[in-house]
Write an enzyme that holds these catalytic residues in place. Structure first.
Site, mmCIF file in Angstrom:
data_model
loop_
_atom_site.group_PDB
_atom_site.id
_atom_site.type_symbol
_atom_site.label_atom_id
_atom_site.label_comp_id
_atom_site.label_asym_id
_atom_site.label_seq_id
_atom_site.Cartn_x
_atom_site.Cartn_y
_atom_site.Cartn_z
ATOM 1 N N LYS A 186 -7.579 15.542 -10.042
ATOM 2 C CA LYS A 186 -8.295 14.324 -10.412
ATOM 3 C C LYS A 186 -7.857 13.183 -9.524
ATOM 4 O O LYS A 186 -6.670 12.999 -9.295
ATOM 5 C CB LYS A 186 -7.920 14.001 -11.874
ATOM 6 C CG LYS A 186 -8.675 12.842 -12.458
ATOM 7 C CD LYS A 186 -9.893 13.307 -13.184
ATOM 8 C CE LYS A 186 -10.835 12.200 -13.561
ATOM 9 N NZ LYS A 186 -11.611 11.667 -12.439
ATOM 10 N N LYS A 243 1.177 10.816 -12.162
ATOM 11 C CA LYS A 243 0.573 9.865 -13.106
ATOM 12 C C LYS A 243 -0.135 10.581 -14.263
ATOM 13 O O LYS A 243 0.034 10.210 -15.424
ATOM 14 C CB LYS A 243 -0.431 8.972 -12.360
ATOM 15 C CG LYS A 243 -1.080 7.927 -13.251
ATOM 16 C CD LYS A 243 -2.068 7.074 -12.491
ATOM 17 C CE LYS A 243 -1.372 6.011 -11.693
ATOM 18 N NZ LYS A 243 -2.301 5.056 -11.077
ATOM 19 N N LYS A 291 -7.010 12.965 -4.127
ATOM 20 C CA LYS A 291 -7.484 11.666 -3.634
ATOM 21 C C LYS A 291 -8.350 11.951 -2.419
ATOM 22 O O LYS A 291 -8.128 12.932 -1.707
ATOM 23 C CB LYS A 291 -6.303 10.784 -3.223
ATOM 24 C CG LYS A 291 -6.584 9.303 -3.260
ATOM 25 C CD LYS A 291 -6.675 8.803 -4.688
ATOM 26 C CE LYS A 291 -6.688 7.305 -4.788
ATOM 27 N NZ LYS A 291 -6.589 6.850 -6.167
ATOM 28 N N THR A 312 -8.550 0.264 -17.126
ATOM 29 C CA THR A 312 -7.264 0.050 -16.451
ATOM 30 C C THR A 312 -6.631 -1.248 -16.949
ATOM 31 O O THR A 312 -5.441 -1.282 -17.288
ATOM 32 C CB THR A 312 -7.429 0.049 -14.923
ATOM 33 O OG1 THR A 312 -8.149 1.225 -14.539
ATOM 34 C CG2 THR A 312 -6.082 0.058 -14.220
ATOM 35 N N ASN A 338 -11.519 -6.119 -10.769
ATOM 36 C CA ASN A 338 -11.754 -5.462 -12.055
ATOM 37 C C ASN A 338 -10.509 -5.502 -12.946
ATOM 38 O O ASN A 338 -10.546 -5.954 -14.084
ATOM 39 C CB ASN A 338 -12.192 -4.009 -11.822
ATOM 40 C CG ASN A 338 -12.285 -3.221 -13.125
ATOM 41 O OD1 ASN A 338 -11.280 -2.811 -13.680
ATOM 42 N ND2 ASN A 338 -13.480 -3.023 -13.629
ATOM 43 N N SER A 387 -10.901 8.116 -17.996
ATOM 44 C CA SER A 387 -11.659 9.101 -17.208
ATOM 45 C C SER A 387 -11.584 10.468 -17.887
ATOM 46 O O SER A 387 -12.568 11.202 -17.948
ATOM 47 C CB SER A 387 -11.063 9.230 -15.808
ATOM 48 O OG SER A 387 -11.610 8.253 -14.962
#
Length: 411
Positions: free
Chosen positions: A66, A90, A102, A185, A216, A344
């Site tokens: 992810k 994470k 990524k 987030t 954001n 997510s």
């Protein structure tokens, strides 16, 4: 020190504290797969242009990989590698069943028209479609990409594999995106800050905050802190920095900014030198923008009692040591900004079940995950007599190492 070197250094320190076998340690550092593809598209004027696309898939011991896809002129393989590795730790800290990945394309999205970006996204998806998937690797938006980018990936992927809403997260709501994902987030940062302050007998209400970065994450965090009675006394972004010791009216600032106004032109605060923002006196400093903003030059002058890392890698290892000596408590990025990946995961779960949640459920579950992760980190800090960053890293690395061993890594 670049992001890759810093992440690897933290990993090695955690590995030493955990007493990991050196062969296992080496195996955990090496990415599972690195993908590099050429993406050639016709521009609107008919000329052809080529871009390089990357995807680093770091580890899948705990579940599908992810991580975000960024469109940026400096998509550097080293940085993509570091961020993929960071996602492995994470997701493990947050206890969501994923590994890290990524990706990105080396381009300047601002120089491309919407139709050029669509063609580029579709070509990239065609090149990697058999290497991503609901149970393999699930991309998400990152710098320079958004919900529309995810919609294009979903559509292109579905041409090959049938309708697959769970192949990407961060989608538009109309295509199976989750409520609460946009704020996730920032919301997670606030839950993390609440846990940290409560540990020290304080609360958001009555504390003062400085927010660096008003995109954001920064705008959501500032807005939610303001709602909870916290005083945001200084805010900065690329357009400039502002302060008001009585507290900035965050909703009014957001309205000013969404109307196209620059931060420095906001009437409810006075402008300040952006260099002074990070060293402004406050209880809690929230770096929400770029990496490496706290370094050996400014760290000695930081006056905040707590630093909550809402950005990825905002504190250099040298700054980390200086802040520790000063008694500043740093809540690490690997935990503090994991709200995005947790929600997510909720989006992915909803897509697989074909059953969507309301926003209240999303936030209730997010709070539960953030609180549990904080308690688990504190437990690791006690067991290994270490700071919060090492507590988080030992927690994440230990979970991945255990999963790897249980699966039979030498087989």
């Amino acid at each position: 020190m670049n992001a890759l070197a810093a992440t690897s250094r933290n990993f090695r320190q955690a590995s030493k504290l955990l007493g990991l076998d050196s062969k296992l340690e080496k195996s955990l550092l090496i990415p599972f797969r690195e993908i590099k593809v050429e993406c050639t598209i016709p521009k609107d004027d008919g000329s052809l242009v080529s871009f390089i696309g990357f995807r680093v898939q770091h580890d899948n011991a705990r579940g599908p990989m992810k991580g975000g896809i960024r469109y940026h002129p400096e998509v550097d393989p080293d940085e993509v590698n570091a961020l993929a590795q960071l996602m492995t730790w994470k997701t493990a800290v947050a206890a969501v069943p994923y590994g890290g990945a990524k990706g990105g394309i080396g381009c300047s999205p601002g120089d491309l028209s919407s139709s050029e970006l669509e063609r580029l996204t579709r070509v990239f998806t065609q090149k990697i479609h058999d290497l991503i998937g609901t149970h393999t690797d699930v991309p998400a938006p990152d710098m320079g990409t958004n919900a529309q980018t995810m919609a294009w990936i979903l559509d292109e992927y579905s041409k090959f594999h049938g309708h697959s809403p769970a192949v990407v997260t961060g989608k538009p709501i109309d295509l199976g995106g989750s409520l609460g994902r946009d704020a996730a987030t920032g919301q997670g940062v606030v839950f993390a800050t609440e846990s940290l302050l409560a540990e020290h007998g304080k609360s958001i209400s009555g504390s003062t905050f400085v927010v660096q970065g008003f995109g954001n994450v920064g705008s959501w965090a500032a807005s939610l802190i303001h709602e909870r009675g916290g005083k945001v006394i200084a805010i900065g972004d690329v357009t400039g920095s502002i302060k008001n010791n009585n507290g900035i009216d965050v909703p009014a600032l957001i309205k000013h900014k969404s109307g196209g106004g620059a931060l420095k032109d906001f009437s409810g605060a006075e402008t300040m030198d952006s260099k002074d923002l990070l060293v402004h006196e406050c209880d809690v400093l929230l770096p929400c923008a770029l990496g490496g903003v706290l370094n050996r030059e400014n760290a000695p002058h930081v006056k905040a009692k707590f630093v909550v890392e809402a950005a990825n890698h905002p504190t250099d290892p040298e700054a980390d040591e200086i802040l520790a000596k000063k008694g500043v408590v740093v809540l690490p990025d690997i935990y503090a900004n994991s709200g995005g990946v947790i929600v997510s995961y909720f989006e992915w779960v909803q897509n697989i079940q074909g059953f969507m949640w309301d926003e209240e459920k999303v936030n209730t579950e997010l709070k539960k995950y953030m609180n549990n992760a904080f308690n688990n980190i504190k437990h690791m800090c006690k067991s290994h007599d270490c700071n919060l960053r090492m507590g988080a890293f030992t927690l994440g690395v230990n979970r991945v190492a255990r999963a790897t061993l249980l699966r039979g890594w030498e087989a």
